[in-house]
Design a protein around this motif. Sequence first.
Motif, PDB file in Angstrom:
ATOM      1  N   ASP A 168      59.409  53.137 -24.399  1.00 49.70           N
ATOM      2  CA  ASP A 168      59.104  54.516 -24.036  1.00 49.70           C
ATOM      3  C   ASP A 168      59.225  54.734 -22.535  1.00 49.70           C
ATOM      4  OD1 ASP A 168      57.891  57.237 -24.653  1.00 49.70           O
ATOM      5  OD2 ASP A 168      56.377  56.441 -23.294  1.00 49.70           O
ATOM      6  N   ARG A 169      58.689  53.801 -21.766  1.00 52.33           N
ATOM      7  CA  ARG A 169      58.749  53.936 -20.307  1.00 52.33           C
ATOM      8  C   ARG A 169      60.192  53.867 -19.816  1.00 52.33           C
ATOM      9  NH1 ARG A 169      54.099  51.974 -16.789  1.00 52.33           N
ATOM     10  NH2 ARG A 169      52.263  52.781 -17.855  1.00 52.33           N
ATOM     11  N   ARG A 172      61.956  57.160 -20.436  1.00 53.24           N
ATOM     12  CA  ARG A 172      61.493  58.253 -19.579  1.00 53.24           C
ATOM     13  C   ARG A 172      61.621  57.936 -18.099  1.00 53.24           C
ATOM     14  NH1 ARG A 172      56.437  59.347 -19.664  1.00 53.24           N
ATOM     15  NH2 ARG A 172      55.629  57.574 -20.824  1.00 53.24           N
ATOM     16  N   VAL A 174      59.963  55.667 -16.338  1.00 51.31           N
ATOM     17  CA  VAL A 174      58.669  55.387 -15.701  1.00 51.31           C
ATOM     18  C   VAL A 174      58.617  53.918 -15.294  1.00 51.31           C
ATOM     19  CG1 VAL A 174      56.163  55.370 -16.018  1.00 51.31           C
ATOM     20  CG2 VAL A 174      57.550  57.157 -17.098  1.00 51.31           C
ATOM     21  N   GLU A 178      53.512  52.339 -12.858  1.00 52.17           N
ATOM     22  CA  GLU A 178      53.062  53.725 -12.845  1.00 52.17           C
ATOM     23  C   GLU A 178      52.194  54.038 -14.063  1.00 52.17           C
ATOM     24  OE1 GLU A 178      56.032  56.867 -11.005  1.00 52.17           O
ATOM     25  OE2 GLU A 178      57.088  55.580 -12.436  1.00 52.17           O
ATOM     26  N   SER A 180      51.117  56.093 -17.261  1.00 51.17           N
ATOM     27  CA  SER A 180      51.979  56.806 -18.191  1.00 51.17           C
ATOM     28  C   SER A 180      51.144  57.373 -19.333  1.00 51.17           C
ATOM     29  CB  SER A 180      53.045  55.863 -18.756  1.00 51.17           C
ATOM     30  OG  SER A 180      53.891  56.532 -19.661  1.00 51.17           O
ATOM     31  N   GLU A 184      53.225  63.007 -24.332  1.00 45.84           N
ATOM     32  CA  GLU A 184      54.029  63.619 -23.279  1.00 45.84           C
ATOM     33  C   GLU A 184      53.913  65.140 -23.399  1.00 45.84           C
ATOM     34  OE1 GLU A 184      58.535  63.422 -21.394  1.00 45.84           O
ATOM     35  OE2 GLU A 184      58.033  62.315 -23.207  1.00 45.84           O
ATOM     36  N   GLU A 208      46.167  57.249 -21.594  1.00 46.39           N
ATOM     37  CA  GLU A 208      47.294  56.525 -21.024  1.00 46.39           C
ATOM     38  C   GLU A 208      47.638  55.330 -21.913  1.00 46.39           C
ATOM     39  OE1 GLU A 208      46.659  55.462 -16.987  1.00 46.39           O
ATOM     40  OE2 GLU A 208      46.477  57.541 -16.299  1.00 46.39           O
ATOM     41  N   ASP A 209      48.927  54.982 -21.951  1.00 44.93           N
ATOM     42  CA  ASP A 209      49.372  53.923 -22.849  1.00 44.93           C
ATOM     43  C   ASP A 209      48.701  52.579 -22.550  1.00 44.93           C
ATOM     44  OD1 ASP A 209      50.742  53.270 -20.485  1.00 44.93           O
ATOM     45  OD2 ASP A 209      52.712  53.831 -21.270  1.00 44.93           O
TER      46      ASP A 209
END
Length: 234
Positions: A168-169, A172, A174, A178, A180, A184, A208-209
């Motif tokens: 996912d990061r 996107r 990210v 950072e 995340s 979203e 947050e994840d």
Amino acid sequence: MTQGTSSRRASAGTPSGRGRLDRDTIIAAGLKLAANAGSSSISVRELGTLLDADPTAIYRHFRNKEHLMRELLDELIGRSVSAVTADPSDWRAGLTQLATTTLDLFAQYPAIGVEAIVLTTHGPGELDAVEFMLDALSRAGLTGDDLVRHYALMASHVLSSAAGIARDRSQRGVRADEPSPWFEGPLHADPRKYPHISAVSTQLTELEDRELFLLGVSAIIQSAERTASLSHSA
């Protein structure tokens, strides 16, 4: 294998096509490609370009692309174990460190980390990680089926969740360091039809994840403690 075994390729260095092409050089090149921002996959053609070598030369050292990805994934898992600094007697801290280092490495090398969803390496890195988790949960007081089930639960959560977060990061853009969000964007729901969503929409979007990942690790550790306590009191 002993806990904290140093990574077998940690000192592979920067790949260069001018030197001899060997397994460690190819692994180092794969790691370099996987660390590129936005990288979601590794191609043999890209490896050949980076190594200044014919891509087919890579197959002299790896049977196929899947074999290469298994080796790269095993390298990351082995590094995760090696990064744990907690004393073995502090099994809770050890498991938490193993989980967080796995997440951090998968997020740093997402093109490799995502493979944890579908690949089992059977390599020394994976064996080190399995032994580490079994040892930690044994120190918690678990035995037999309880030990095996909690190990499987921990391994499944760490690998699949870390791989999902890494993918996912990467998609996107990210960075690994950072924060995340889990969701979203805001949740727009009609409160008449979705009253529960509307009641906690702010809290959901603030999740947050990494926070949820660690919450899962904590829940498994707490389950191990409860199960061991019940077993000893029976």
